[in-house]
Design an enzyme around this catalytic site. Structure first.
Site, PDB file in Angstrom:
ATOM      1  N   ARG A 184      40.467  44.415  36.814  1.00 14.14           N
ATOM      2  CA  ARG A 184      40.601  44.738  38.235  1.00 14.14           C
ATOM      3  C   ARG A 184      42.072  44.693  38.602  1.00 14.14           C
ATOM      4  NH1 ARG A 184      36.974  41.285  42.124  1.00 14.14           N
ATOM      5  NH2 ARG A 184      38.543  39.734  41.614  1.00 14.14           N
ATOM      6  N   THR A 211      44.484  46.212  44.589  1.00 13.61           N
ATOM      7  CA  THR A 211      43.495  47.135  45.170  1.00 13.61           C
ATOM      8  C   THR A 211      42.056  46.761  44.817  1.00 13.61           C
ATOM      9  OG1 THR A 211      43.489  48.523  43.206  1.00 13.61           O
ATOM     10  CG2 THR A 211      45.114  49.069  44.914  1.00 13.61           C
ATOM     11  N   ASP A 217      38.288  32.342  37.995  1.00 18.95           N
ATOM     12  CA  ASP A 217      38.500  33.509  37.127  1.00 18.95           C
ATOM     13  C   ASP A 217      37.861  33.232  35.766  1.00 18.95           C
ATOM     14  OD1 ASP A 217      39.757  35.238  35.114  1.00 18.95           O
ATOM     15  OD2 ASP A 217      40.973  35.936  36.805  1.00 18.95           O
ATOM     16  N   ASP A 231      40.134  33.676  32.579  1.00 15.88           N
ATOM     17  CA  ASP A 231      41.139  32.611  32.444  1.00 15.88           C
ATOM     18  C   ASP A 231      40.482  31.299  32.024  1.00 15.88           C
ATOM     19  OD1 ASP A 231      43.257  34.218  33.059  1.00 15.88           O
ATOM     20  OD2 ASP A 231      43.330  33.663  35.177  1.00 15.88           O
TER      21      ASP A 231
END
Ligand code: PRP
Ligand code: URA
Length: 212
Positions: free
Chosen positions: A107, A111, A203, A206
């Site tokens: 991603r 945006t 995340d 991560d």
């Protein structure tokens, strides 16, 4: 498991317990990876419930027995890189004969647009049933991009298996592709301004790979 128009939510206590451990910000990357893999095995058990069987004869030490075996239906598991890798591993423990494809999508942080950067699929992918795996379904941009890529290759039967989905993500993916069954272990109500699921688990990539 609760079902609602091609959306399946796993309320099994073992899955719920492990999801809570995943959410905990103090869970280490090592434990996070193990939990993602364990949950994928538990979910995979249900996701594969409709694999067709055929009858065979087996000779036991006592007599001939009519038994059942998987009918040779072709399956592929496709992780969306990176974080989907953690789920593919668990799924393959259950179905080691499945082929593996990879779709790389990230991603854009500004945006939130899903950008495809890699796609390597088994040659006969159009003949296979596909289980697409990614821990997070947030805006659904990544999942929709991955499904589009498979539809272009004429894949007919696609299931999407994730751990945490936002309600909005489920709505978007289901609206875009109602034929794609969605399996998840938790549904969270909100997305924040950065497109993260709230409360979510942060995340996923991560946390799996220790990159933050
Ligand atoms: C994460 C996650 C999904 C995606 C979900 O990947 O693994 O692929 O975000 O968000 P969406 O539903 O809004 O598209 P990310 O883009 O962080 O890439 P990474 O796995 O390489 O870290
Ligand atoms: N991707 C993640 O890894 N986590 C989120 O909450 C949303 C997208």
């Amino acid at each position: 498991m609760q079902e609602n128009s091609n959306v399946f939510i796993f309320d099994h206590p073992l899955i719920q317990h492990k999801i809570s451990l995943l959410r905990d910000k103090n869970t280490s990357s090592k434990d996070f990876r193990e939990l993602v893999s364990e949950i994928s095995v538990l979910m995979g058990y249900e996701v594969t419930r409709d694999i067709p069987l055929k009858e065979i004869e087996v000779e036991t030490p006592v007599a001939m027995a009519k038994a059942k075996t998987i009918s040779g239906k072709k399956l592929a598991v496709i992780p969306i890189l990176r974080a989907g890798l953690g789920m593919a591993d668990g799924f393959l423990q259950l179905v080691p004969m499945a082929r593996v494809g990879h779709i790389g999508i990230y991603r854009d942080h500004e945006t939130l647009e899903a950008i495809e950067y890699y796609c390597k699929l088994p040659k006969d992918i159009e003949e296979r049933d596909v289980v697409l795996v990614d821990p997070m379904l947030a805006t659904a941009g990544s999942a929709i991009g991955a499904v589009e890529c498979l539809k272009k290759r004429d894949v007919k039967n696609i299931k999407f298996m994730c751990l945490i989905a936002s309600r909005e993500g489920i709505r978007r993916l289901h609206t875009a592709y109602p034929d794609v069954a969605i399996y998840c272990a938790a549904v969270d109500e909100e997305l924040n301004e950065f497109g993260y699921i709230v409360p979510g688990l942060g995340d996923a990539g991560d946390r799996l790979f220790g990159t933050k």
